[in-house]
Design an enzyme around this catalytic site. Structure first.
Site, short mmCIF file in Angstrom:
data_model
loop_
_atom_site.label_atom_id
_atom_site.label_comp_id
_atom_site.label_asym_id
_atom_site.label_seq_id
_atom_site.Cartn_x
_atom_site.Cartn_y
_atom_site.Cartn_z
N ASP A 270 -29.79 -8.43 34.42
CA ASP A 270 -29.62 -9.76 33.84
C ASP A 270 -30.52 -10.81 34.48
O ASP A 270 -31.20 -10.56 35.47
CB ASP A 270 -28.14 -10.19 33.93
CG ASP A 270 -27.50 -9.82 35.27
OD1 ASP A 270 -28.23 -9.71 36.27
OD2 ASP A 270 -26.27 -9.63 35.32
N GLU B 74 -19.49 -11.05 30.09
CA GLU B 74 -18.27 -11.76 30.45
C GLU B 74 -17.07 -11.25 29.64
O GLU B 74 -17.26 -10.57 28.61
CB GLU B 74 -18.47 -13.26 30.21
CG GLU B 74 -19.55 -13.90 31.08
CD GLU B 74 -19.09 -14.18 32.51
OE1 GLU B 74 -18.31 -13.39 33.08
OE2 GLU B 74 -19.53 -15.20 33.06
N ASN C 173 -14.16 -11.56 37.69
CA ASN C 173 -13.41 -11.58 36.42
C ASN C 173 -13.57 -10.26 35.66
O ASN C 173 -13.26 -10.18 34.47
CB ASN C 173 -13.85 -12.76 35.55
CG ASN C 173 -15.32 -12.69 35.15
OD1 ASN C 173 -16.02 -11.74 35.50
ND2 ASN C 173 -15.80 -13.70 34.45
N HIS D 118 -16.46 -8.70 35.03
CA HIS D 118 -17.70 -8.52 34.25
C HIS D 118 -18.62 -7.47 34.88
O HIS D 118 -18.58 -7.20 36.07
CB HIS D 118 -18.43 -9.86 34.01
CG HIS D 118 -19.10 -10.48 35.19
ND1 HIS D 118 -19.21 -11.86 35.33
CD2 HIS D 118 -19.72 -9.97 36.27
CE1 HIS D 118 -19.88 -12.12 36.44
NE2 HIS D 118 -20.19 -11.00 37.03
C1 GLP Z 1 -22.91 -10.86 38.99
C2 GLP Z 1 -24.16 -10.16 38.40
C3 GLP Z 1 -24.01 -8.71 38.50
C4 GLP Z 1 -23.40 -8.40 39.86
C5 GLP Z 1 -21.96 -8.82 39.91
C6 GLP Z 1 -21.32 -8.83 41.29
O1 GLP Z 1 -22.49 -11.91 38.24
N1 GLP Z 1 -24.50 -10.60 37.10
O2 GLP Z 1 -25.26 -8.09 38.29
O3 GLP Z 1 -23.50 -7.02 40.10
O4 GLP Z 1 -21.81 -10.03 39.25
O5 GLP Z 1 -21.84 -9.86 42.11
P1 GLP Z 1 -21.53 -9.93 43.68
O6 GLP Z 1 -22.04 -8.70 44.28
O7 GLP Z 1 -22.26 -11.15 44.19
O8 GLP Z 1 -20.06 -10.06 43.82
#
Ligand code: GLP
Length: 258
Positions: A68, A144, A137, A139
């Site tokens: 993303d 989302e 959440n 995702h």
């Molecule tokens: C984010 C990203 C994902 C990521 C996930 C966990 O929003 N879009 O690619 O793997 O959520 O993020 P984090 O490791 O900072 O908790």
């Protein structure tokens, strides 16, 4: 059915995830890897580039596709996921991957950018191994809650909770963009193998829903139950709420260095 591996701490979980990536690349040097950003991935990339620098593995024939990117944010911006990937991984490598594909948040036609991205994944032969983190959440990528499981790479509205979470990480932007480009859930599910990495107590609720809850579009991570080859790697803090007989492997394994 998930292959679930719970480790005593995040460090061991990260090194187990890194080991899977290294094994994949050793087995198939021209692997197509699906990569993620976020805090969870930082130490995993650290392990990968250190091992590459020591000559234990080479990513020079690998093709990468990132999950993303923020919409409206140019690759040069310090808050872009392009910058994250350069800083955390690509710049640290002795030899760069053969191809790096990250959605361009500043593309004049974002829909076209998404279609092109899908085309390039297909052209590369499809993703061999997709690494995923889990949002608080539920995702995956930036899919989302409410994202259709049949969704392809597209523009998506970010939830308030996601924007709030990312607010504290900003280096250059004044606020987190309201939209992003993300690989779709169906696109993610086409990867031949998926590794989901979940660490920390803040993920315990979302992780519990993903593993124990019903398949639910409001918890995008539950879409993974429809995939035939998902390895789930977590630490004990994230796994504290898990229960049930559907958990195939729920034990502590000793993590060895890659
Ligand atoms: C984010 C990203 C994902 C990521 C996930 C966990 O929003 N879009 O690619 O793997 O959520 O993020 P984090 O490791 O900072 O908790």
């Amino acid at each position: 059915m998930y292959d679930l591996m719970i480790y005593p701490d995040a460090g061991q979980a990260e090194s187990a995830a890194a080991r899977i990536i290294i094994e994949q690349v050793r087995k198939k040097p021209g692997s197509v890897l699906g990569l993620a950003t976020g805090k969870t991935m930082i130490n995993i990339y650290d392990i990968l580039w250190k091992w590459e620098n020591e000559g234990e593995v080479s990513f020079s024939s690998v093709k990468t596709f990132n999950l993303d990117e923020y919409l409206g944010v140019a690759p040069e911006n310090r808050d872009s996921f392009h910058s994250y990937m350069r800083r955390s991984f690509f710049m640290q490598l002795q030899k760069k991957p053969a191809e790096v594909h990250i959605l361009d948040g500043s593309a004049p036609d974002p829909e076209l950018e998404c279609r092109e991205f899908e085309r390039r994944i297909k052209e590369s032969g499809g993703i061999d191994l997709q690494i995923l983190g889990l949002g608080r959440n539920g995702h995956i990528g930036f899919n989302e809650p409410g994202s259709p499981f049949g969704s392809r790479t597209r523009v998506i509205d970010l939830s308030e909770s996601t924007r709030l979470y990312y607010m504290k990480n900003l280096l250059e932007l004044r606020e987190v963009p309201g939209q992003a480009l993300t690989m779709g859930i169906a696109t993610i599910l086409e990867a031949r193998e998926i590794v989901l990495v979940v660490t920390g107590a803040a993920k315990a609720d979302a992780f519990h829903k993903v593993i124990n809850g019903p398949v639910d579009v409001d918890v995008p991570g539950t879409a993974l139950s429809g995939h035939h080859c998902v390895k789930v790697i977590a630490d004990q803090a994230a796994a504290q709420k898990l229960h049930g007989h559907d958990i195939k492997v729920l034990k502590f394994k000793r993590a060895t260095r890659p």
